[in-house]
Motif scaffolding. Structure first.
Motif, PDB file in Angstrom:
ATOM      1  N   MET A 108       0.830  -1.217   0.000  1.00 22.24           N
ATOM      2  CA  MET A 108       0.000   0.000   0.000  1.00 22.24           C
ATOM      3  C   MET A 108       0.867   1.271   0.000  1.00 22.24           C
ATOM      4  O   MET A 108       0.384   2.337  -0.357  1.00 22.24           O
ATOM      5  CB  MET A 108      -0.891   0.050   1.242  1.00 22.24           C
ATOM      6  CG  MET A 108      -1.454  -1.287   1.688  1.00 22.24           C
ATOM      7  SD  MET A 108      -2.783  -1.826   0.659  1.00 22.24           S
ATOM      8  CE  MET A 108      -4.088  -0.864   1.336  1.00 22.24           C
ATOM      9  N   GLY A 109       2.117   1.175   0.459  1.00 29.13           N
ATOM     10  CA  GLY A 109       2.970   2.353   0.497  1.00 29.13           C
ATOM     11  C   GLY A 109       4.314   2.022   1.145  1.00 29.13           C
ATOM     12  O   GLY A 109       4.440   1.016   1.852  1.00 29.13           O
ATOM     13  N   ILE A 110       5.300   2.875   0.863  1.00 30.57           N
ATOM     14  CA  ILE A 110       6.654   2.667   1.404  1.00 30.57           C
ATOM     15  C   ILE A 110       7.077   3.967   2.072  1.00 30.57           C
ATOM     16  O   ILE A 110       6.949   5.042   1.476  1.00 30.57           O
ATOM     17  CB  ILE A 110       7.638   2.333   0.254  1.00 30.57           C
ATOM     18  CG1 ILE A 110       7.201   1.050  -0.462  1.00 30.57           C
ATOM     19  CG2 ILE A 110       9.074   2.205   0.765  1.00 30.57           C
ATOM     20  CD1 ILE A 110       7.825   0.860  -1.820  1.00 30.57           C
ATOM     21  N   SER A 111       7.569   3.882   3.315  1.00 30.89           N
ATOM     22  CA  SER A 111       8.029   5.119   3.960  1.00 30.89           C
ATOM     23  C   SER A 111       9.429   4.928   4.555  1.00 30.89           C
ATOM     24  O   SER A 111       9.808   3.815   4.943  1.00 30.89           O
ATOM     25  CB  SER A 111       7.033   5.559   5.045  1.00 30.89           C
ATOM     26  OG  SER A 111       6.705   4.457   5.859  1.00 30.89           O
ATOM     27  N   ASN A 112      10.166   6.043   4.584  1.00 34.93           N
ATOM     28  CA  ASN A 112      11.517   6.014   5.166  1.00 34.93           C
ATOM     29  C   ASN A 112      11.425   6.083   6.678  1.00 34.93           C
ATOM     30  O   ASN A 112      10.588   6.794   7.214  1.00 34.93           O
ATOM     31  CB  ASN A 112      12.317   7.240   4.727  1.00 34.93           C
ATOM     32  CG  ASN A 112      12.635   7.196   3.264  1.00 34.93           C
ATOM     33  OD1 ASN A 112      11.732   7.208   2.448  1.00 34.93           O
ATOM     34  ND2 ASN A 112      13.900   7.118   2.939  1.00 34.93           N
ATOM     35  N   THR A 113      12.351   5.352   7.362  1.00 34.86           N
ATOM     36  CA  THR A 113      12.466   5.490   8.813  1.00 34.86           C
ATOM     37  C   THR A 113      13.943   5.690   9.124  1.00 34.86           C
ATOM     38  O   THR A 113      14.785   5.582   8.211  1.00 34.86           O
ATOM     39  CB  THR A 113      11.999   4.211   9.542  1.00 34.86           C
ATOM     40  OG1 THR A 113      12.913   3.163   9.207  1.00 34.86           O
ATOM     41  CG2 THR A 113      10.590   3.809   9.144  1.00 34.86           C
ATOM     42  N   ALA A 114      14.262   5.934  10.373  1.00 32.40           N
ATOM     43  CA  ALA A 114      15.675   6.131  10.737  1.00 32.40           C
ATOM     44  C   ALA A 114      16.486   4.877  10.441  1.00 32.40           C
ATOM     45  O   ALA A 114      17.661   4.941  10.065  1.00 32.40           O
ATOM     46  CB  ALA A 114      15.764   6.500  12.218  1.00 32.40           C
ATOM     47  N   GLN A 115      15.858   3.697  10.558  1.00 25.00           N
ATOM     48  CA  GLN A 115      16.598   2.427  10.353  1.00 25.00           C
ATOM     49  C   GLN A 115      16.526   1.923   8.912  1.00 25.00           C
ATOM     50  O   GLN A 115      17.208   0.975   8.557  1.00 25.00           O
ATOM     51  CB  GLN A 115      16.036   1.312  11.248  1.00 25.00           C
ATOM     52  CG  GLN A 115      16.367   1.436  12.734  1.00 25.00           C
ATOM     53  CD  GLN A 115      15.502   2.484  13.407  1.00 25.00           C
ATOM     54  OE1 GLN A 115      14.331   2.639  13.090  1.00 25.00           O
ATOM     55  NE2 GLN A 115      16.107   3.233  14.330  1.00 25.00           N
ATOM     56  N   GLY A 116      15.676   2.466   8.085  1.00 24.82           N
ATOM     57  CA  GLY A 116      15.518   1.936   6.727  1.00 24.82           C
ATOM     58  C   GLY A 116      14.152   2.286   6.178  1.00 24.82           C
ATOM     59  O   GLY A 116      13.824   3.468   6.033  1.00 24.82           O
ATOM     60  N   TYR A 117      13.323   1.264   5.939  1.00 24.57           N
ATOM     61  CA  TYR A 117      12.019   1.496   5.300  1.00 24.57           C
ATOM     62  C   TYR A 117      10.934   0.671   5.978  1.00 24.57           C
ATOM     63  O   TYR A 117      11.206  -0.418   6.486  1.00 24.57           O
ATOM     64  CB  TYR A 117      12.087   1.084   3.806  1.00 24.57           C
ATOM     65  CG  TYR A 117      13.119   1.872   3.071  1.00 24.57           C
ATOM     66  CD1 TYR A 117      12.789   3.089   2.478  1.00 24.57           C
ATOM     67  CD2 TYR A 117      14.445   1.436   3.025  1.00 24.57           C
ATOM     68  CE1 TYR A 117      13.760   3.847   1.844  1.00 24.57           C
ATOM     69  CE2 TYR A 117      15.416   2.188   2.401  1.00 24.57           C
ATOM     70  CZ  TYR A 117      15.065   3.396   1.808  1.00 24.57           C
ATOM     71  OH  TYR A 117      16.021   4.147   1.200  1.00 24.57           O
ATOM     72  N   GLU A 118       9.743   1.198   5.909  1.00 23.77           N
ATOM     73  CA  GLU A 118       8.572   0.412   6.300  1.00 23.77           C
ATOM     74  C   GLU A 118       7.720   0.196   5.069  1.00 23.77           C
ATOM     75  O   GLU A 118       7.349   1.162   4.381  1.00 23.77           O
ATOM     76  CB  GLU A 118       7.766   1.149   7.365  1.00 23.77           C
ATOM     77  CG  GLU A 118       8.387   0.977   8.730  1.00 23.77           C
ATOM     78  CD  GLU A 118       7.524   1.533   9.858  1.00 23.77           C
ATOM     79  OE1 GLU A 118       7.986   1.458  11.007  1.00 23.77           O
ATOM     80  OE2 GLU A 118       6.420   2.053   9.582  1.00 23.77           O
ATOM     81  N   VAL A 119       7.468  -1.088   4.773  1.00 25.64           N
ATOM     82  CA  VAL A 119       6.648  -1.430   3.612  1.00 25.64           C
ATOM     83  C   VAL A 119       5.280  -1.824   4.152  1.00 25.64           C
ATOM     84  O   VAL A 119       5.135  -2.884   4.787  1.00 25.64           O
ATOM     85  CB  VAL A 119       7.290  -2.588   2.816  1.00 25.64           C
ATOM     86  CG1 VAL A 119       6.428  -2.945   1.615  1.00 25.64           C
ATOM     87  CG2 VAL A 119       8.714  -2.226   2.390  1.00 25.64           C
ATOM     88  N   ALA A 120       4.295  -0.965   3.922  1.00 21.70           N
ATOM     89  CA  ALA A 120       2.941  -1.248   4.433  1.00 21.70           C
ATOM     90  C   ALA A 120       2.214  -2.107   3.416  1.00 21.70           C
ATOM     91  O   ALA A 120       2.154  -1.767   2.232  1.00 21.70           O
ATOM     92  CB  ALA A 120       2.197   0.063   4.654  1.00 21.70           C
ATOM     93  N   THR A 121       1.690  -3.247   3.870  1.00 21.72           N
ATOM     94  CA  THR A 121       0.900  -4.103   2.979  1.00 21.72           C
ATOM     95  C   THR A 121      -0.479  -4.257   3.590  1.00 21.72           C
ATOM     96  O   THR A 121      -0.692  -3.927   4.755  1.00 21.72           O
ATOM     97  CB  THR A 121       1.524  -5.506   2.804  1.00 21.72           C
ATOM     98  OG1 THR A 121       1.192  -6.297   3.943  1.00 21.72           O
ATOM     99  CG2 THR A 121       3.030  -5.453   2.633  1.00 21.72           C
ATOM    100  N   GLU A 122      -1.387  -4.827   2.813  1.00 19.00           N
ATOM    101  CA  GLU A 122      -2.747  -5.017   3.336  1.00 19.00           C
ATOM    102  C   GLU A 122      -2.763  -6.055   4.452  1.00 19.00           C
ATOM    103  O   GLU A 122      -3.760  -6.194   5.155  1.00 19.00           O
ATOM    104  CB  GLU A 122      -3.694  -5.416   2.198  1.00 19.00           C
ATOM    105  CG  GLU A 122      -3.225  -6.634   1.427  1.00 19.00           C
ATOM    106  CD  GLU A 122      -4.173  -7.007   0.300  1.00 19.00           C
ATOM    107  OE1 GLU A 122      -5.365  -6.705   0.392  1.00 19.00           O
ATOM    108  OE2 GLU A 122      -3.698  -7.614  -0.672  1.00 19.00           O
ATOM    109  N   LYS A 123      -1.642  -6.803   4.606  1.00 18.32           N
ATOM    110  CA  LYS A 123      -1.636  -7.844   5.654  1.00 18.32           C
ATOM    111  C   LYS A 123      -0.609  -7.578   6.757  1.00 18.32           C
ATOM    112  O   LYS A 123      -0.229  -8.482   7.482  1.00 18.32           O
ATOM    113  CB  LYS A 123      -1.367  -9.200   5.006  1.00 18.32           C
ATOM    114  CG  LYS A 123      -2.505  -9.611   4.078  1.00 18.32           C
ATOM    115  CD  LYS A 123      -2.348 -10.988   3.532  1.00 18.32           C
ATOM    116  CE  LYS A 123      -3.429 -11.284   2.516  1.00 18.32           C
ATOM    117  NZ  LYS A 123      -3.017 -12.227   1.505  1.00 18.32           N
ATOM    118  N   GLY A 124      -0.100  -6.368   6.819  1.00 21.22           N
ATOM    119  CA  GLY A 124       0.866  -6.054   7.874  1.00 21.22           C
ATOM    120  C   GLY A 124       2.044  -5.278   7.318  1.00 21.22           C
ATOM    121  O   GLY A 124       2.167  -5.095   6.104  1.00 21.22           O
TER     122      GLY A 124
END
Ligand SMILES: Cc1cc2nc3c(=O)[nH]c(=O)nc-3n(C[C@H](O)[C@H](O)[C@H](O)COP(=O)(O)OP(=O)(O)OC[C@H]3O[C@@H](n4cnc5c(N)ncnc54)[C@H](O)[C@@H]3O)c2cc1C
Length: 427
Positions: A208-224
């Motif tokens: 659903m979307g990708i965001s930057n964090t201090a440690q790397g990335y968060e990949v948001a999916t419909e299942k977590g």
């Protein structure tokens, strides 16, 4: 009976319905898309010891990678002269040299890994619709021989019958470094290797979307949500609104293929005695080939619906096929399906980065060679082990007033058709 709307290739290699696995919490590299791009990157990274998770909203390969014509063209839409004008002659030479390297790399991979994908280095014939197109093809062949040592030559009209049984073309050219694969078998073998290397495949799950964090990335999916040190996007013609930035830069275009019912051996022999892959110099080009068992003709070109008539795309391709081979008028069509390719403004497949996310995309209709290679190039960039790639560009320019729906394509197709008509009549 109406033709099946699923790819002919799925008869022998249907998309594999993966067991549903939960989204892991963390990984070294998250890859969006499980086609040639995603799996090319995944295998390279996993073999270098990285933990890799590939996520796809469909079943693996259900995008273009099991729907294509299987021609190992490694084509570039732009001529050498056009690329020289846009990027300079050194870059133009480097891109063509990389196409040669990418194609050789695919062939080596198929041999080394004993990949069962009906690969045949049959050669490709390109047809000219006019004498001036024939001269261009002859010059291009000389260029390939002189600069890259590729076996390539012009075929005058008087000798054409050895290659193709048509009166439409005014001659053509052959290059022997292009062949054919069974694209779905190739994909299922890539999937087998990726799994054997420990890659986690999460299918039927939309990112659903990708965001930057201090440690790397968060990949948001419909299942977590998956946390990753690196992210690769390999969504090509199936890119969607989950990446609005990409969606204004990549134009998904529908391409359609029809396959005939089995034809008599003498008929197949008379239309393509060379058993080569075929295309022509039209801007709205058609590509065609015998199926790997040699019994049917596979014929591809643009898709679309005319006045809402759903049978128009199939009838249109059937009609164009009969213009090339009148003896095929009225033969049965067993399969007719479409898939999405991805165009961009300067018509070069490429790798690039945005906010640290790696992209490999923009096949412009030719991805069997190019996009597996682009996936490998991106993986090597993450590993920090590769020399620079001629495909490493800045991101493609955005297209004004465009966000996913290619409303302008009918006008583009109409203009290309007009140019083709003029080119065939004037010269
Ligand atoms: C009809 C047709 C004929 C073709 N013929 C040829 C040919 O003869 N020779 C040639 O070289 N090339 C050909 N191509 C082009 C070639 O098939 C493609 O370039 C290539 O398969 C693209 O590979 P890919 O991995 O980048 O994309 P794909 O195989 O299309 O995979 C992209 C994947 O991304 C997934 N995805 C997208 N968004 C998300 C999201 N938000 N979350 C999760 N997953 C997502 C999709 O589900 C899809 O599975 C053809 C293409 C078509 C459609």
């Amino acid at each position: 009976m109406p033709p099946k709307s699923t790819p002919y290739w799925w008869e022998a290699a249907p998309p594999i319905v993966e067991p549903l696995v939960p989204i892991p919490k963390t990984t070294d590299v998250a890859i969006v898309g499980s086609g040639y791009t995603g799996l090319g990157a995944a295998i390279t990274l996993a073999r270098a010891g990285r933990n890799v998770v590939v996520i796809d909203k469909l079943s693996p390969g259900e995008g273009a990678s099991t729907r294509n014509g299987g021609i190992t063209s490694g084509n570039l839409r732009l001529s050498h002269a056009q690329m020289t004008k846009r990027f300079g002659s050194d870059r133009a030479d480097a891109i063509i040299a990389e196409a040669v390297e990418a194609r050789e790399d695919l062939y080596r991979f198929i041999a080394d890994e004993r990949i069962d994908c009906d690969f045949s280095l049959a050669g490709r014939f390109s047809g000219a619709l006019s004498s001036s197109q024939y001269e261009v093809l002859a010059r291009d062949s000389d260029y390939l021989v002189k600069n890259f040592g590729i076996e390539a030559y012009a075929v005058p009209r008087s000798e054409m019958a050895r290659y193709i049984g048509t009166d439409l073309y005014k001659g053509g050219s052959v290059r022997m470094d292009v062949g054919g694969v069974h694209p779905a078998k190739l994909h299922s073998e890539l999937l087998r290797i990726a799994r054997a290397e420990g890659v986690t495949i999460v299918s039927k799950t939309s990112v659903m979307g990708i965001s930057n964090t201090a440690q790397g990335y968060e990949v948001a999916t419909e299942k977590g949500t998956l946390r990753a040190s690196h992210v690769v996007s390999g969504t090509n013609g199936y890119s969607d609104a989950s990446d609005p930035w990409l969606q204004t830069r990549i134009v998904p275009v529908r391409s359609r293929i029809i396959v005939t019912e089995p034809l008599k051996a003498e008929l197949m022999e008379s239309i393509i005695p060379s058993k080569m892959m075929i295309s022509d110099k039209r801007k709205l080009t058609y590509y065609y080939r015998p199926t790997p068992d040699g019994t049917r003709l596979l014929f591809g070109g643009r898709d679309g619906t005319f006045a809402g008539d759903p049978s128009w795309p199939t009838d249109h391709l059937r009609h164009e096929m009969a213009k090339i081979f009148p003896e095929l008028d009225g033969v049965g069509i067993s399969h007719s399906w479409f898939g999405y390719v991805a165009m961009n403004r300067d018509m070069i497949p490429r790798i690039f980065q945005k906010d640290g996310v790696h992209y490999a995309t923009g096949c412009c209709g030719s991805g069997v060679v190019w996009l597996r290679w682009a996936g490998i190039k991106v993986a090597n960039k993450i590993l920090g082990v590769d020399r620079p790639s001629a495909l490493d560009f800045s991101p493609p320019a955005s297209i004004p007033f465009f966000r996913g729906t290619a409303w302008f394509m009918p006008a583009v197709f109409a203009a290309m058709k007009m140019q083709d008509k003029l080119a065939a009549r004037l010269y």
